[in-house]
Design an enzyme around this catalytic site. Structure first.
Site, PDB file in Angstrom:
ATOM      1  N   GLU A 176      -9.463   3.763   0.378  1.00  0.00           N
ATOM      2  CA  GLU A 176      -9.540   3.994   1.825  1.00  0.00           C
ATOM      3  C   GLU A 176      -8.539   5.054   2.292  1.00  0.00           C
ATOM      4  O   GLU A 176      -8.792   5.752   3.266  1.00  0.00           O
ATOM      5  CB  GLU A 176      -9.339   2.691   2.587  1.00  0.00           C
ATOM      6  CG  GLU A 176      -7.953   2.103   2.423  1.00  0.00           C
ATOM      7  CD  GLU A 176      -7.850   0.674   2.986  1.00  0.00           C
ATOM      8  OE1 GLU A 176      -8.832  -0.054   2.881  1.00  0.00           O
ATOM      9  OE2 GLU A 176      -6.796   0.327   3.510  1.00  0.00           O
TER      10      GLU A 176
ATOM     11  N   GLU B 277       0.837  -1.206   0.000  1.00  0.00           N
ATOM     12  CA  GLU B 277       0.000   0.000   0.000  1.00  0.00           C
ATOM     13  C   GLU B 277       0.870   1.253   0.000  1.00  0.00           C
ATOM     14  O   GLU B 277       0.977   1.968   1.002  1.00  0.00           O
ATOM     15  CB  GLU B 277      -0.972  -0.060   1.181  1.00  0.00           C
ATOM     16  CG  GLU B 277      -1.900  -1.264   1.038  1.00  0.00           C
ATOM     17  CD  GLU B 277      -2.822  -1.483   2.229  1.00  0.00           C
ATOM     18  OE1 GLU B 277      -2.971  -0.575   3.057  1.00  0.00           O
ATOM     19  OE2 GLU B 277      -3.380  -2.592   2.327  1.00  0.00           O
TER      20      GLU B 277
ATOM     21  N   GLU C 206      -7.040  -6.471  -2.907  1.00  0.00           N
ATOM     22  CA  GLU C 206      -6.584  -5.095  -2.757  1.00  0.00           C
ATOM     23  C   GLU C 206      -5.121  -5.050  -3.219  1.00  0.00           C
ATOM     24  O   GLU C 206      -4.841  -4.801  -4.378  1.00  0.00           O
ATOM     25  CB  GLU C 206      -6.754  -4.658  -1.304  1.00  0.00           C
ATOM     26  CG  GLU C 206      -6.361  -3.234  -1.049  1.00  0.00           C
ATOM     27  CD  GLU C 206      -6.350  -2.929   0.437  1.00  0.00           C
ATOM     28  OE1 GLU C 206      -6.818  -1.844   0.804  1.00  0.00           O
ATOM     29  OE2 GLU C 206      -5.848  -3.744   1.235  1.00  0.00           O
TER      30      GLU C 206
ATOM     31  N   HIS D 155     -17.369 -10.702   6.110  1.00  0.00           N
ATOM     32  CA  HIS D 155     -16.077 -10.035   6.338  1.00  0.00           C
ATOM     33  C   HIS D 155     -15.287 -10.814   7.381  1.00  0.00           C
ATOM     34  O   HIS D 155     -15.804 -11.087   8.459  1.00  0.00           O
ATOM     35  CB  HIS D 155     -16.313  -8.593   6.815  1.00  0.00           C
ATOM     36  CG  HIS D 155     -15.050  -7.796   6.911  1.00  0.00           C
ATOM     37  ND1 HIS D 155     -14.798  -6.934   7.953  1.00  0.00           N
ATOM     38  CD2 HIS D 155     -13.972  -7.730   6.097  1.00  0.00           C
ATOM     39  CE1 HIS D 155     -13.611  -6.365   7.773  1.00  0.00           C
ATOM     40  NE2 HIS D 155     -13.094  -6.828   6.653  1.00  0.00           N
ATOM     41  N   HIS D 156     -14.065 -11.177   7.019  1.00  0.00           N
ATOM     42  CA  HIS D 156     -13.147 -11.806   7.972  1.00  0.00           C
ATOM     43  C   HIS D 156     -11.902 -10.947   8.086  1.00  0.00           C
ATOM     44  O   HIS D 156     -11.002 -11.050   7.254  1.00  0.00           O
ATOM     45  CB  HIS D 156     -12.730 -13.204   7.494  1.00  0.00           C
ATOM     46  CG  HIS D 156     -13.812 -14.232   7.617  1.00  0.00           C
ATOM     47  ND1 HIS D 156     -13.677 -15.498   7.093  1.00  0.00           N
ATOM     48  CD2 HIS D 156     -15.032 -14.191   8.210  1.00  0.00           C
ATOM     49  CE1 HIS D 156     -14.783 -16.196   7.360  1.00  0.00           C
ATOM     50  NE2 HIS D 156     -15.620 -15.423   8.031  1.00  0.00           N
ATOM     51  N   GLU D 157     -11.853 -10.082   9.071  1.00  0.00           N
ATOM     52  CA  GLU D 157     -10.607  -9.353   9.351  1.00  0.00           C
ATOM     53  C   GLU D 157      -9.814 -10.212  10.326  1.00  0.00           C
ATOM     54  O   GLU D 157     -10.279 -10.499  11.428  1.00  0.00           O
ATOM     55  CB  GLU D 157     -10.911  -7.974   9.942  1.00  0.00           C
ATOM     56  CG  GLU D 157      -9.693  -7.198  10.412  1.00  0.00           C
ATOM     57  CD  GLU D 157      -8.624  -6.989   9.324  1.00  0.00           C
ATOM     58  OE1 GLU D 157      -8.895  -6.265   8.379  1.00  0.00           O
ATOM     59  OE2 GLU D 157      -7.534  -7.586   9.443  1.00  0.00           O
TER      60      GLU D 157
HETATM   61  C1  NOJ Z   1      -8.107  -2.677   5.708  1.00  0.00           C
HETATM   62  C2  NOJ Z   1      -8.928  -2.919   4.507  1.00  0.00           C
HETATM   63  O1  NOJ Z   1      -8.199  -2.647   3.341  1.00  0.00           O
HETATM   64  C3  NOJ Z   1     -10.157  -2.072   4.618  1.00  0.00           C
HETATM   65  O2  NOJ Z   1     -10.922  -2.130   3.443  1.00  0.00           O
HETATM   66  C4  NOJ Z   1     -10.950  -2.492   5.833  1.00  0.00           C
HETATM   67  O3  NOJ Z   1     -12.030  -1.624   6.005  1.00  0.00           O
HETATM   68  C5  NOJ Z   1     -10.093  -2.453   7.091  1.00  0.00           C
HETATM   69  N1  NOJ Z   1      -8.857  -3.099   6.880  1.00  0.00           N
HETATM   70  C6  NOJ Z   1     -10.771  -3.122   8.271  1.00  0.00           C
HETATM   71  O4  NOJ Z   1     -10.797  -4.502   8.090  1.00  0.00           O
HETATM   72 CA    CA Z   2      -5.816  -2.063   3.067  1.00  0.00          CA
END
Ligand code: NOJ
Ligand code: CA
Length: 676
Positions: free
Chosen positions: A481, A183, A475, A386-388
């Site tokens: 973002e 990024e 991404e 969504h899996h963070e």
């Molecule tokens: C980074 C991701 O690129 C973004 O899209 C997301 O909202 C946040 N992490 C939270 O998971």
């Molecule tokens: Ca990101």
């Protein structure tokens, strides 16, 4: 008959190469030349005093000078010297294949393949094969370690592949081994100023454009490129190591990913190359009926612009009520998916600073997943999961199967992944073999539960979407973002006319376009979206993704005439053509809808205003079209007047020239509807 022909050809080529081998054997050097089908790309494999090299030319120009090949292995003798050529063969392949989805419904796969079988002339007699595939748009080569008695399990401590570039080209690159993974804003510099770069690495001069990347990264480390300082033009494959310094753990038989060198007269033509996909294996999923490109929106941007939070409590974004508002809008506006971030347990406070606490099958108070999902399905919309993971792989993998099963039970067909963090599981890089293995496991597990994947902060794309078409988009870029909440204020206006030429060469990009409201500075005084509104629309065409987000809030789209373009723009294409462009300056792309006769065009500019005249000769001859043009307003400017736009229409044919006026940081989006 075909087989007989192939056999005769093989015999002829083998006999021919045998003769040239014999002739050269006395001089301790042997050369095997491999030409692309049109003869313009030439690879030479060289064996000199037992060491192995290759070089690449394009239209009689050297592109890569003599460059080494081979490996250093941990606690074992090198696999780089003492080689002899045991056999070599060449074949022509001319096929085409149908994509499940993509930029093009049908892909031509036309190349010359050479397999060179090597063995070391010592007691161990270890074998190494090198496969070259030479296409009209570049070269792929990979190492194969065949099954053999003296090389079974081993660890690679260094891959010796080099790319000795013929010129000190202008390079467009992002640095490797940094905390924000991929990024970064792209740098433009002489090749000689690189230290460590990620791939795809784009290099160009006035005559040629070259991109180095890799294809089919399945169980290996990602390749970065290190500049060697002896001549300042040679790049070396630098594999992202495990925390203990080992690069790759391997077991013969195995093959490395393909090292790819795409080449064309200009950078814009590289965008039309299918070389990376062609070097991947065919689709392995039997039933693909559940895989479908689509648009999505979601509870997301409102967090990034500081109006809502992922954290439970008064600012919580993920609520049943808010999700239903998105679903209502999506249902009426041709948007299939609604993403909800922060819906599950574990998002309290600064989640990225601690060991992950996420529970992937339990909803936070205030959000009823079963009810929301049911509501969505009744309206013909689908929730996007969504899996963070916060880069906690052990924590995530312990729940992964269960988490996908939970989504499948609730009719969820798509998941967005996240790997926020500077290192994985506290010590591993995001792009080493550890994560490559995790990510492949993830794709396969998702497929088992019929779930499509959109992954953030993950491994760069190397074309695996051909083999696992549920791997939709990712991404691996500095996305929208950053314009929402990044402390540095956001991306530069030229960013979106760089990434299709660089990051985009690897595959689909979840950039998340579609911001219509530019006045969100109340909570984010230093941030802005560095484009006009018309350019936001154009990005749906110029930045390819089979899952495209309509990233803004529903109230910012409500009754907005320009939303019609997002409504109409497809996410699956019969044909795509990058028509014109210059890296960091502008780009024009045309695509035909896979499911209708409509065409779409996107044109984007950097911080400069410019007029473009686009020949419409890509349209079918003899057919009239109504061109609906979403263009910058007369005084539009990304900084001073981003929201000014106009919608006009005119009748055009393949003979027309379309004149487009792009504002500073502006763009134009065009829909071509066939008329009688
Ligand atoms: C980074 C991701 O690129 C973004 O899209 C997301 O909202 C946040 N992490 C939270 O998971
Ligand atoms: Ca990101």
């Amino acid at each position: 008959m075909q087989l007989v022909k192939l056999y005769i050809k093989l015999l002829f080529i083998s006999a021919f190469s045998l003769m040239s081998l014999l002739a050269q054997a006395q001089s301790n050097s042997e050369t095997i030349e491999v030409l692309s089908p049109n003869g313009q790309v030439k690879v030479s494999f060289l064996l000199e005093h037992g060491s192995i090299y290759y070089q690449v030319g394009f239209k009689n120009m050297p592109i890569i000078n003599k460059s080494s090949l081979g490996f250093e292995l941990l606690d074992k003798p090198q696999l780089a010297q003492n080689f002899k050529i045991v056999a070599s063969e060449q074949t022509q392949v001319n096929q085409s294949w149908q994509a499940v989805w993509g930029e093009n419904a049908q892909v031509e796969n036309n190349y010359t393949q050479a397999i060179i079988r090597l063995a070391q002339q010592d007691q161990l007699s270890r074998q190494l094969n090198i496969h070259f595939r030479v296409f009209n748009d570049g070269v792929g080569f990979r190492y194969e370690f065949p099954q053999q008695p003296n090389l079974t399990s081993f660890a690679i401590s260094k891959e010796l592949t080099q790319f000795a570039m013929a010129e000190n080209y202008t390079a467009w690159w992002i640095p490797a081994y940094r905390d924000q993974r991929y990024e970064y804003q792209y740098l433009k510099s002489a090749l000689s100023s690189i230290d460590y770069a990620h791939t795809p690495l784009l290099m160009q001069n006035k005559k040629v454009a070259v991109a180095i990347h890799e294809a089919a990264l399945v169980d290996y480390a990602s390749m970065t490129l290190k500049l060697l300082t002896d001549n300042h033009k040679t790049l070396e494959a630098d594999l992202v190591p495990w925390a203990n310094g080992v690069k790759v753990y391997a077991q013969a038989p195995m093959s490395t990913p393909w090292r790819t060198i795409q080449v064309a007269d200009s950078a814009v033509q590289l965008i039309n190359s299918n070389l990376i996909l062609n070097l991947n294996e065919e689709n392995k999923l039997q039933d693909v009926s559940w895989i479908e490109p689509s648009k999505y929106m979601g509870i997301w941007w409102e967090m990034h612009i500081g109006q809502k939070s992922w954290s439970p409590g008064p600012m919580q974004g993920a609520t049943t009520e808010r999700a239903k508002q998105y679903i209502d809008f999506a249902a009426k506006h041709n948007i299939k998916g609604v993403l909800v971030e922060g819906w599950n347990k574990g998002w309290e406070g600064n989640w990225w600073e601690r060991k992950p606490t996420f529970i992937f099958d339990q909803a936070v108070d205030g959000f009823d997943l079963a009810q929301v999902s049911q509501y969505a399905q009744e309206k013909g919309v689908e929730l996007v999961g969504h899996h963070e993971t916060a880069a906690g792989i052990a924590h995530y993998e312990a729940q992964m199967e269960q988490a996908f099963a939970y989504y499948q039970k609730h009719g969820i067909r798509s998941v967005k992944m996240g790997y926020v963090g500077t290192r994985v599981d506290g010590g591993e890089w995001h792009h080493g073999q550890f994560m490559v293995r995790h990510f492949n496991k993830l794709i396969k597990t998702a497929a088992k539960y019929q779930i499509m994947v959109n992954a953030h902060e993950t491994i760069k794309d190397t074309g695996l979407r051909r083999t696992y078409p549920n791997m939709m988009t990712r991404e691996c870029v500095r996305g929208m973002e950053y314009n929402g909440g990044s402390p540095d204020g956001g991306n530069l206006p030229n960013h979106t006319v760089i990434i299709p030429f660089t990051r985009g060469l690897s595959g689909p990009t979840d950039f998340t376009p579609g911001i219509f409201n530019f006045a969100y500075q109340e909570k984010r005084p230093n941030n802005r979206v560095p484009t006009t509104l018309a350019k936001q629309l154009a990005l749906y065409v110029t930045i390819y993704s089979p899952q495209q987000m309509a990233a803004d809030l529903p109230e910012n789209y409500q009754d907005h005439p320009a939303f019609q373009f997002i409504y109409d723009v497809p996410t699956d294409w019969r044909k795509s053509i990058a028509l014109a462009g210059d890296v960091g300056e502008y780009l024009v792309v045309a695509r035909q809808d896979k499911h209708s006769e409509q065409w779409f065009l996107g044109a984007t500019s950097n911080e400069d205003a410019r007029n473009l005249s686009v020949q419409l000769d890509f349209l079918p001859k003899g057919q009239k079209f109504k061109a609906v043009i979403y263009a910058d307003g007369a005084n539009a400017h990304w900084q001073h007047n981003p929201a000014a736009y106009q919608i006009t229409s005119q009748q055009v044919t393949a003979k027309s020239n379309l004149s487009l006026q792009l504002a500073a940081g502006g763009g134009a989006a065009v829909q071509f509807i066939p008329v009688n």
